[in-house]
Write an enzyme that holds these catalytic residues in place. Structure first.
Site, PDB file in Angstrom:
ATOM      1  N   SER A 146       0.834  -1.196   0.000  1.00  7.67           N
ATOM      2  CA  SER A 146       0.000   0.000   0.000  1.00  7.67           C
ATOM      3  C   SER A 146       0.867   1.243   0.000  1.00  7.67           C
ATOM      4  O   SER A 146       2.005   1.235   0.474  1.00  7.67           O
ATOM      5  CB  SER A 146      -0.881   0.011   1.243  1.00  7.67           C
ATOM      6  OG  SER A 146      -0.035   0.064   2.387  1.00  7.67           O
ATOM      7  N   LYS A 147       0.276   2.282  -0.542  1.00 11.16           N
ATOM      8  CA  LYS A 147       0.948   3.573  -0.677  1.00 11.16           C
ATOM      9  C   LYS A 147       1.495   4.092   0.642  1.00 11.16           C
ATOM     10  O   LYS A 147       2.522   4.738   0.683  1.00 11.16           O
ATOM     11  CB  LYS A 147      -0.077   4.600  -1.184  1.00 11.16           C
ATOM     12  CG  LYS A 147       0.028   4.905  -2.644  1.00 11.16           C
ATOM     13  CD  LYS A 147      -0.572   6.241  -2.996  1.00 11.16           C
ATOM     14  CE  LYS A 147      -2.081   6.300  -2.815  1.00 11.16           C
ATOM     15  NZ  LYS A 147      -2.823   6.780  -3.955  1.00 11.16           N
ATOM     16  N   ARG A 148       0.750   3.837   1.699  1.00 11.60           N
ATOM     17  CA  ARG A 148       1.156   4.380   2.992  1.00 11.60           C
ATOM     18  C   ARG A 148       2.463   3.759   3.479  1.00 11.60           C
ATOM     19  O   ARG A 148       3.226   4.371   4.200  1.00 11.60           O
ATOM     20  CB  ARG A 148       0.063   4.148   4.036  1.00 11.60           C
ATOM     21  CG  ARG A 148      -0.926   5.297   4.142  1.00 11.60           C
ATOM     22  CD  ARG A 148      -1.926   5.083   5.255  1.00 11.60           C
ATOM     23  NE  ARG A 148      -2.529   3.759   5.237  1.00 11.60           N
ATOM     24  CZ  ARG A 148      -2.325   2.833   6.152  1.00 11.60           C
ATOM     25  NH1 ARG A 148      -1.548   3.080   7.186  1.00 11.60           N
ATOM     26  NH2 ARG A 148      -2.907   1.658   6.057  1.00 11.60           N
ATOM     27  N   LYS A 149       2.713   2.513   3.093  1.00  4.14           N
ATOM     28  CA  LYS A 149       3.883   1.820   3.625  1.00  4.14           C
ATOM     29  C   LYS A 149       5.003   1.604   2.624  1.00  4.14           C
ATOM     30  O   LYS A 149       6.115   1.260   2.988  1.00  4.14           O
ATOM     31  CB  LYS A 149       3.445   0.477   4.214  1.00  4.14           C
ATOM     32  CG  LYS A 149       2.499   0.707   5.373  1.00  4.14           C
ATOM     33  CD  LYS A 149       2.050  -0.560   6.031  1.00  4.14           C
ATOM     34  CE  LYS A 149       1.120  -0.200   7.186  1.00  4.14           C
ATOM     35  NZ  LYS A 149       0.278  -1.296   7.587  1.00  4.14           N
ATOM     36  N   ASN A 150       4.705   1.790   1.355  1.00  8.87           N
ATOM     37  CA  ASN A 150       5.719   1.585   0.312  1.00  8.87           C
ATOM     38  C   ASN A 150       5.365   2.463  -0.872  1.00  8.87           C
ATOM     39  O   ASN A 150       4.188   2.686  -1.135  1.00  8.87           O
ATOM     40  CB  ASN A 150       5.695   0.123  -0.165  1.00  8.87           C
ATOM     41  CG  ASN A 150       6.651  -0.756   0.606  1.00  8.87           C
ATOM     42  OD1 ASN A 150       7.851  -0.511   0.631  1.00  8.87           O
ATOM     43  ND2 ASN A 150       6.120  -1.775   1.246  1.00  8.87           N
TER      44      ASN A 150
END
Ligand code: GLU
Length: 486
Positions: free
Chosen positions: A257-261
């Protein structure tokens, strides 16, 4: 031997919403490799049935990103092909015809339930702690009544009639038999009230009409597959072989996911990852060579690849590993090849770099460069006349007092002035003699000089860098630093 029809026809079917996703490249790589290996075709289909979220910019960005990676396709919206159009928004009539076929053979029905009724139903199911799903009310509407209401322009959706009993099973190429009880499958909406198909209908119809033999897609689509199989059955069609690839995951094992990668392929391009390194990395997310070599080309993958050898364990998307791999690919390049890559990379960003100068700088940074974008930060001091030095940087020469720092620079200045030819080799011995006669630690001495010459504490090898900068520049910078030190 892989089951299914050969030569294979495989596809990716991205939805053009938002930035081009790294998962699209990952699935493309496996599909394309399989197709190429067996002389088949790799197709790009744009699934833009979500009219509110799909954009042409996003579609173009998918093309650009995949081409950057060299993952080109044999058929697609922009290159055409025998099954055109390859953009679902241009195939509405095909889906309408196919939905009608299912209405006619009784495997689908019109559902006239209003949004309010469905909301009440959901609320009731929530309260009763039952799984959500359509209760089949409109299944019972006789065909002539259904036709009459449709003709009278009453809004409806078309749903697939899922059998109440039994189970739907398929043999996933990697996971073996997967069986889902039909009672757990909702009467899937195939056509929305606006006449647009849902993903399920459009996806199955297109896979069939485009002659797709093997559906290789991410694991997250497994729950949709029974619906797809029931659709194939409803049409009386033979389904393709299904192969669900392991999902790319964050460190905590959740779906990437964008938030983590970073998930946008544009980000990877901006950072200066080399396409070959990124492809190698993505391949490793689900596959490895016979002898477990970690560094391999797409060509090598092509030689050894078979879908059955994909692992199903959940790979973690680890950027540190990608950085390492990218560094390896960078170091494997000859100096002029790396120089040309850097020149092209910066030219795209509006910066012109002098090739002759680059050929002298590149050998100094290649060992530590993990991505092309780092080159700028590492080498700024070569490209500017006026470096700025923060006085506090000199505190890095910990053991030296402010006065001693000046002594170090004064001694270094004398060496710089007195060395001809002005080369690293010629400077080495006199620099050493100078620091020894002062009795300073080597690290402290060179730290002062490094900051004077570059403005930074960490840089490419110092004396080599000085050789590239030339005597005059070095003299001027040391003099300026001495003035700064007071
Ligand atoms: N449109 C779907 C996606 O965005 C395609 C899934 C599939 O390959 O069936 O991933």
């Amino acid at each position: 031997m892989t089951p299914g029809r050969f030569p294979p026809r495989v596809r990716i079917a991205p939805s053009p919403t938002g930035a081009p996703h790294v998962g699209t490249a990952y699935v493309a790589l496996f599909n394309r490799t399989f197709a190429k290996k067996h002389g088949g075709q790799f197709i790009l289909r744009i699934e833009d049935t979500d009219r509110t979220r799909s954009t042409r910019e996003s579609e173009d960005a998918i093309y650009r990103a995949l081409r950057w990676l060299g993952l080109d396709w044999d058929e697609g919206p922009d290159v055409g092909g025998p099954c055109a159009p390859y953009r679902q928004s241009e195939r509405s009539a095909i889906y309408a015809d196919h939905a009608r076929m299912l209405l006619d053979n009784g495997t689908a029905y019109r559902c006239f339930c209003t949004a309010e009724r469905l909301e009440e139903l959901r609320a009731f199911q929530r309260a009763a702690k039952r799984p959500p799903g359509y209760d089949g009310l409109c299944r019972k509407i006789p065909k002539d009544e259904s036709d009459r209401r449709a003709t009278a322009a009453e809004p409806f959706v078309i749903r697939l009639r899922i059998p109440d009993d039994g189970a739907t099973a398929f043999d996933d190429l990697l996971r073996g038999r997967i069986e889902i009880a039909n009672k757990d499958v909702d009467d899937q909406v195939l056509m929305k009230s606006d006449g647009f198909p849902t993903y399920h209908l459009a996806n199955v119809v297109d896979d069939k009409l485009m002659g797709i033999t093997h559906v290789m897609r991410a694991e997250e689509w497994i729950p949709s597959t029974p619906k797809h199989l029931l659709l194939y059955r409803a049409f009386g069609w033979e389904p393709p072989v299904f192969c669900h690839l392991p999902l790319l995951r964050n460190q905590d094992k959740s779906k990437i996911s964008k938030r983590k990668n970073p998930t946008s392929l544009e980000w990877y391009q901006e950072q200066g990852y080399l396409p070959a390194a990124l492809l190698n990395f993505l391949a490793l997310m689900g596959w490895t060579t016979n002898d477990n070599t970690e560094i391999f080309s797409v060509d090598r993958m092509l030689e050894e690849f078979a879908p059955e050898t994909i692992t199903t364990s959940s790979p973690v998307f680890d950027l540190t590993k990608l950085d390492w791999l990218n560094g390896e690919y960078i170091r494997a390049l000859a100096t002029d090849a790396l120089t040309d890559k850097l020149i092209a990379f910066y030219a795209e960003r509006g910066r012109t770099l002098d090739r002759a100068l680059m050929l002298r700088i590149v050998p100094l940074v290649r060992e530590r460069l993990k991505k092309l974008v780092e080159f700028d930060e590492m080498t700024q001091f070569f490209f500017t006349d006026a470096i700025t030095i923060d006085l506090a940087e000199f505190d890095a020469a910990k053991k030296l007092t402010p006065d001693q720092r000046k002594q170090a620079l004064t001694a270094a200045l004398a060496v710089v002035r007195g060395t001809t030819p002005f080369t690293k080799d010629a400077m080495e011995a006199p620099m050493k003699a100078a620091l020894e006669s002062l009795g300073f630690k080597m690290g402290d001495f060179f730290m002062c000089l490094r900051i004077a010459i570059t403005g930074k504490r960490a840089t490419p090898p110092l004396l080599e860098s000085m050789e590239v900068l030339g005597q005059d520049v070095c003299v001027r910078r040391i003099e300026a630093a001495l003035r700064l030190l007071g």
